[in-house]
Design a protein around this motif. Sequence first.
Motif, PDB file in Angstrom:
ATOM      1  N   VAL A 390       0.847  -1.192   0.000  1.00  0.00           N
ATOM      2  CA  VAL A 390       0.000   0.000   0.000  1.00  0.00           C
ATOM      3  C   VAL A 390       0.883   1.243   0.000  1.00  0.00           C
ATOM      4  CG1 VAL A 390      -1.820   1.273   1.193  1.00  0.00           C
ATOM      5  CG2 VAL A 390      -1.790  -1.237   1.268  1.00  0.00           C
ATOM      6  N   CYS A 391       0.681   2.090  -0.997  1.00  0.00           N
ATOM      7  CA  CYS A 391       1.412   3.356  -1.079  1.00  0.00           C
ATOM      8  C   CYS A 391       0.503   4.467  -0.563  1.00  0.00           C
ATOM      9  CB  CYS A 391       1.821   3.629  -2.520  1.00  0.00           C
ATOM     10  SG  CYS A 391       2.892   5.066  -2.718  1.00  0.00           S
ATOM     11  N   SER A 392       1.003   5.259   0.349  1.00  0.00           N
ATOM     12  CA  SER A 392       0.200   6.350   0.909  1.00  0.00           C
ATOM     13  C   SER A 392       1.080   7.593   1.030  1.00  0.00           C
ATOM     14  CB  SER A 392      -0.370   5.976   2.280  1.00  0.00           C
ATOM     15  OG  SER A 392       0.661   5.636   3.186  1.00  0.00           O
ATOM     16  N   ARG A 393       0.417   8.747   1.160  1.00  0.00           N
ATOM     17  CA  ARG A 393       1.152  10.009   1.220  1.00  0.00           C
ATOM     18  C   ARG A 393       0.608  10.872   2.339  1.00  0.00           C
ATOM     19  NH1 ARG A 393       2.842  13.127  -4.299  1.00  0.00           N
ATOM     20  NH2 ARG A 393       4.395  14.557  -3.420  1.00  0.00           N
ATOM     21  N   ASP A 394       1.511  11.320   3.194  1.00  0.00           N
ATOM     22  CA  ASP A 394       1.120  12.140   4.329  1.00  0.00           C
ATOM     23  C   ASP A 394       0.635  13.509   3.850  1.00  0.00           C
ATOM     24  OD1 ASP A 394       1.890  14.243   6.586  1.00  0.00           O
ATOM     25  OD2 ASP A 394       1.680  12.281   7.559  1.00  0.00           O
ATOM     26  N   ARG A 395      -0.517  13.913   4.333  1.00  0.00           N
ATOM     27  CA  ARG A 395      -1.112  15.172   3.871  1.00  0.00           C
ATOM     28  C   ARG A 395      -0.308  16.390   4.307  1.00  0.00           C
ATOM     29  NH1 ARG A 395      -7.635  14.255   4.899  1.00  0.00           N
ATOM     30  NH2 ARG A 395      -7.872  12.498   3.437  1.00  0.00           N
ATOM     31  N   GLU A 396       0.351  16.306   5.439  1.00  0.00           N
ATOM     32  CA  GLU A 396       1.108  17.454   5.942  1.00  0.00           C
ATOM     33  C   GLU A 396       2.518  17.519   5.353  1.00  0.00           C
ATOM     34  OE1 GLU A 396       1.077  17.481  10.150  1.00  0.00           O
ATOM     35  OE2 GLU A 396      -1.107  17.673  10.330  1.00  0.00           O
ATOM     36  N   THR A 397       3.228  16.399   5.380  1.00  0.00           N
ATOM     37  CA  THR A 397       4.618  16.414   4.919  1.00  0.00           C
ATOM     38  C   THR A 397       4.739  16.144   3.426  1.00  0.00           C
ATOM     39  OG1 THR A 397       4.957  14.049   5.328  1.00  0.00           O
ATOM     40  CG2 THR A 397       5.335  15.574   7.173  1.00  0.00           C
ATOM     41  N   GLN A 398       3.674  15.587   2.823  1.00  0.00           N
ATOM     42  CA  GLN A 398       3.680  15.202   1.407  1.00  0.00           C
ATOM     43  C   GLN A 398       4.664  14.071   1.116  1.00  0.00           C
ATOM     44  OE1 GLN A 398       1.430  16.485  -1.019  1.00  0.00           O
ATOM     45  NE2 GLN A 398       0.569  17.128   0.941  1.00  0.00           N
ATOM     46  N   GLU A 399       5.099  13.353   2.142  1.00  0.00           N
ATOM     47  CA  GLU A 399       6.015  12.238   1.952  1.00  0.00           C
ATOM     48  C   GLU A 399       5.242  10.948   1.697  1.00  0.00           C
ATOM     49  OE1 GLU A 399       8.845  11.856   5.080  1.00  0.00           O
ATOM     50  OE2 GLU A 399       9.367  13.987   5.073  1.00  0.00           O
ATOM     51  N   SER A 400       5.738  10.150   0.766  1.00  0.00           N
ATOM     52  CA  SER A 400       5.129   8.864   0.445  1.00  0.00           C
ATOM     53  C   SER A 400       5.773   7.756   1.277  1.00  0.00           C
ATOM     54  CB  SER A 400       5.293   8.538  -1.036  1.00  0.00           C
ATOM     55  OG  SER A 400       4.610   9.469  -1.847  1.00  0.00           O
ATOM     56  N   THR A 401       4.983   6.750   1.589  1.00  0.00           N
ATOM     57  CA  THR A 401       5.486   5.584   2.302  1.00  0.00           C
ATOM     58  C   THR A 401       4.900   4.326   1.671  1.00  0.00           C
ATOM     59  OG1 THR A 401       3.673   5.721   3.920  1.00  0.00           O
ATOM     60  CG2 THR A 401       5.760   6.770   4.516  1.00  0.00           C
ATOM     61  N   LEU A 402       5.585   3.203   1.868  1.00  0.00           N
ATOM     62  CA  LEU A 402       5.141   1.904   1.370  1.00  0.00           C
ATOM     63  C   LEU A 402       4.990   0.958   2.546  1.00  0.00           C
ATOM     64  CD1 LEU A 402       7.577   1.590  -1.677  1.00  0.00           C
ATOM     65  CD2 LEU A 402       5.137   2.125  -1.786  1.00  0.00           C
TER      66      LEU A 402
END
Length: 447
Positions: A390-402
């Motif tokens: 699952v790829c997601s992106r933090d709304r505040e930092t705009q960083e993606s994580t897997l």
Amino acid sequence: MTPRLAQLRLTEFKSFRNESVLRMGDMTVLIGRNSSGKSNALDGLEVLSRLATGADLVDALDSRRGDEGPLRGGIEGCPPHGADRFRLGCSVLSPDRTGNGYVVLHLDLTVKVRPEPEIVSETLSGASGKLRNTKDPTANILHNLLKTRQPAPGGGSIEATWYRGTRGRDRAASFRSTRLLTAQLPLRLAQDTEAERHVVQAAKDVVQTLQGVFHLDPVPHLMRQYVPGRDVRLRRTGENLSAVIGQMAERDPDQFAHLVGLVRDLVEHEVTGIDVIRSELNDVMLALREGRSVTPAREMSDGLLRFMAIATTLITRGRDVDLGGMPDHERPVTVVIEELENGLHPSQAGKALELVRRAVKDDGAQVLFTTHSPALLSGLSAEDHKSVIVCSRDRETQESTLTPLPELDGYPRLMAQGDLGSVVTAGLLGEERRDDFSEFDRLMGIG
């Protein structure tokens, strides 16, 4: 067994800032909302694949030559916002051919893009299948096979050392800093020791595995034209699909019959066969036999042409794809497909998934694909969930994580609410949930 990709590490790349790991098995499914970073992750794999050819950094990532064209955003788009460099890595599982070689290989590099693009750090390390006589117990597990030293800025070269065995002293030499050092290594080593021969084989395994990444991105309108009949290595756009299928019909009737059956099952109207129309100059074009009529490729739907390109790639296990001149024998191929179900009716998405399953299970292929299809996700079994990232992106930092799907907080509780497709459709996958395994325990009869 051929070498296979086990991990992609997005240490600092585009929207990834803190090392995210894309674990890769035989089948890997990458899911996430739009703009979550899925394409950025695939771009990271594409960067490593292009650099593995030995090409110059700028030529590999910015050049408009070849089927792939420039990387999305070019080399300047690779660093995270506000940075002047990017960091990537991968791990490769390699067969131990001699009993003394390296079975797990790790490549990591840092590329500075300004003022002039150059590699400022690169390491190749390997876990050996043989215990060695050394005072350092960790050296029995992982060896630094190649390691760069601090480069002279803008000099166009970088010094690196390579492993020569526990009794030998590591040697150092100057390498071009504008090209992947691991790709240069086999031409630089004399291989006059067993240790050096193992280092060279490790470098070759990593390079060939990365070169074997085939990013299939079918463009239907390009498939509607006549193409030379000799153009039988499928390009990433699928534009020469007619020639590839023409060769399949002649070389492997069983594979061709399989493809005809898949097309017949996909469409509602009667399909009695697939023809390859040839011109006097041996140019070819696909055509469907539908009862008494013949429909050429220029009249076929986008979805059907795209499906045929995907099916052809998976049926042949990637043996008939264009990998830039790599030899056919035992080529490790990793097929990458964005939006596997694109152009297909939801009721047909399962057919694409079954194609992947069969290629992986029966033919030993390695396939990575993204999807937004609830129907396809619903077709994944509980065992398949181990392969879902699952790829997601933090709304505040705009960083993606897997994150592997089973490692999401509240995963058992989510799955208790329905199949994966239903959970994604309801928008529940991205919600923050506390760990609650009671429903999972109930379903499993625990407690």
